[in-house]
Design an enzyme around this catalytic site. Structure first.
Site, PDB file in Angstrom:
ATOM      1  N   ARG A  73       0.770  -1.204   0.103  1.00 52.73           N
ATOM      2  CA  ARG A  73       0.095  -0.042   0.028  1.00 52.73           C
ATOM      3  C   ARG A  73       0.794   1.152   0.074  1.00 52.73           C
ATOM      4  O   ARG A  73       0.475   2.246  -0.298  1.00 52.73           O
ATOM      5  CB  ARG A  73      -1.090  -0.104   1.077  1.00 52.73           C
ATOM      6  CG  ARG A  73      -1.993  -1.243   0.771  1.00 52.73           C
ATOM      7  CD  ARG A  73      -2.967  -1.333   2.043  1.00 52.73           C
ATOM      8  NE  ARG A  73      -2.349  -1.959   3.100  1.00 52.73           N
ATOM      9  CZ  ARG A  73      -2.393  -3.138   3.304  1.00 52.73           C
ATOM     10  NH1 ARG A  73      -2.617  -4.035   2.346  1.00 52.73           N
ATOM     11  NH2 ARG A  73      -1.892  -3.894   4.585  1.00 52.73           N
ATOM     12  N   GLU A 110       6.220 -12.083  14.084  1.00 57.67           N
ATOM     13  CA  GLU A 110       5.726 -12.789  15.276  1.00 57.67           C
ATOM     14  C   GLU A 110       6.298 -14.218  15.444  1.00 57.67           C
ATOM     15  O   GLU A 110       6.585 -14.694  16.356  1.00 57.67           O
ATOM     16  CB  GLU A 110       4.288 -12.775  15.263  1.00 57.67           C
ATOM     17  CG  GLU A 110       3.773 -13.107  16.770  1.00 57.67           C
ATOM     18  CD  GLU A 110       2.330 -13.143  17.060  1.00 57.67           C
ATOM     19  OE1 GLU A 110       1.767 -13.377  18.071  1.00 57.67           O
ATOM     20  OE2 GLU A 110       1.536 -12.307  15.998  1.00 57.67           O
TER      21      GLU A 110
END
Length: 186
Positions: A73, A110
Site C-alpha cells: 500500500r 511474530e
C-alpha cells in the site's frame, strides 16, 4: 479511530475526513485483527487527495530526493507524493518481486522472518529519503526498510504513514527515526 496526527498542535479538518473514510473490518485476515481498510478512503477522491496533500505539504521544503514505498500500500501513496515533490519513487518489495539485482534486509515477524528488497543502485549515497506506508503496526517492515536504505548510505529523513496502531508500539522498533502519522487507531 481518532483524527489526530503526530503533530498534536496541528488541527486540520482534512485529518477528520481521512479518519472517517477508513473502514475497520473485524477479524480480518484472522480472528482478533481489526483490519484498517484504506480502500474505502481511495473511493473518496476528496479524502484521498487530502491524504496526498497533507504529506506533500509536510515534505515540500525538506529536500526529499527519494520516496520509498513499502509493499504494497506504500505503492498507492508514494508515486503521487514523489511526483509532487519532484523526487524519484523507489519500491521496497517482498522477496522475488523485483527483476534484476537486489539487496535485501531480513526482519523478524511474530512467527518467523521475512525480507524486504530494493533494486541495487536505485538509491545513492547521501540521498534524502522519505519512507511511506499505509500503516505502522509493530514496525517490522519500516525498520527493515530503514536498515536497507541506510546500508546504501541514504539519509532516511522520516517515515510517514496514514494510520498508526499505537497500542502495538511500532515506533519503538525504529530507534530515533521520526514517524509522521495522520490517523491514530487503537
Amino acid at each position: 479511530m481518532s483524527a489526530t496526527n503526530s503533530d498534536q498542535s496541528v488541527t486540520d479538518d482534512r485529518v477528520a475526513r481521512i479518519a472517517s473514510s477508513i473502514r475497520v473490518i473485524p477479524d480480518f485476515p484472522k480472528p482478533g485483527i481489526m483490519f484498517q481498510d484504506i480502500t474505502t478512503m481511495l473511493l473518496d477522491p476528496v479524502a484521498f487527495k487530502d491524504t496526498i496533500d497533507l504529506f506533500v505539504e509536510r515534505y515540500r521544503e525538506k529536500d526529499i530526493s527519494v520516496v520509498a514505498g513499502v509493499e504494497a500500500r506504500g505503492f498507492i501513496f508514494g508515486p503521487p507524493i514523489a511526483l509532487a515533490l519532484g523526487a524519484k519513487f523507489v519500491p521496497i518489495r517482498k522477496p522475488n518481486k523485483l527483476p534484476g539485482a537486489v539487496i535485501s534486509e531480513e526482519y523478524s515477524l511474530e512467527y518467523g522472518t521475512d525480507k524486504m528488497e530494493m533494486h541495487v543502485g536505485a538509491v545513492q549515497t547521501g540521498e534524502r529519503v522519505l519512507i511511506i506506508d499505509d500503516l505502522i503496526a509493530t514496525g517490522g517492515t519500516l525498520a527493515a526498510a530503514i536498515k536497507l536504505l541506510e546500508r546504501v548510505g541514504a539519509n532516511v529523513v522520516e517515515c510517514a504513514c496514514v494510520i498508526e496502531l499505537a497500542d502495538l508500539k511500532g515506533r519503538d522498533r525504529l530507534g530515533d527515526k521520526p514517524v509522521f502519522v495522520l490517523v491514530s487507531s487503537t
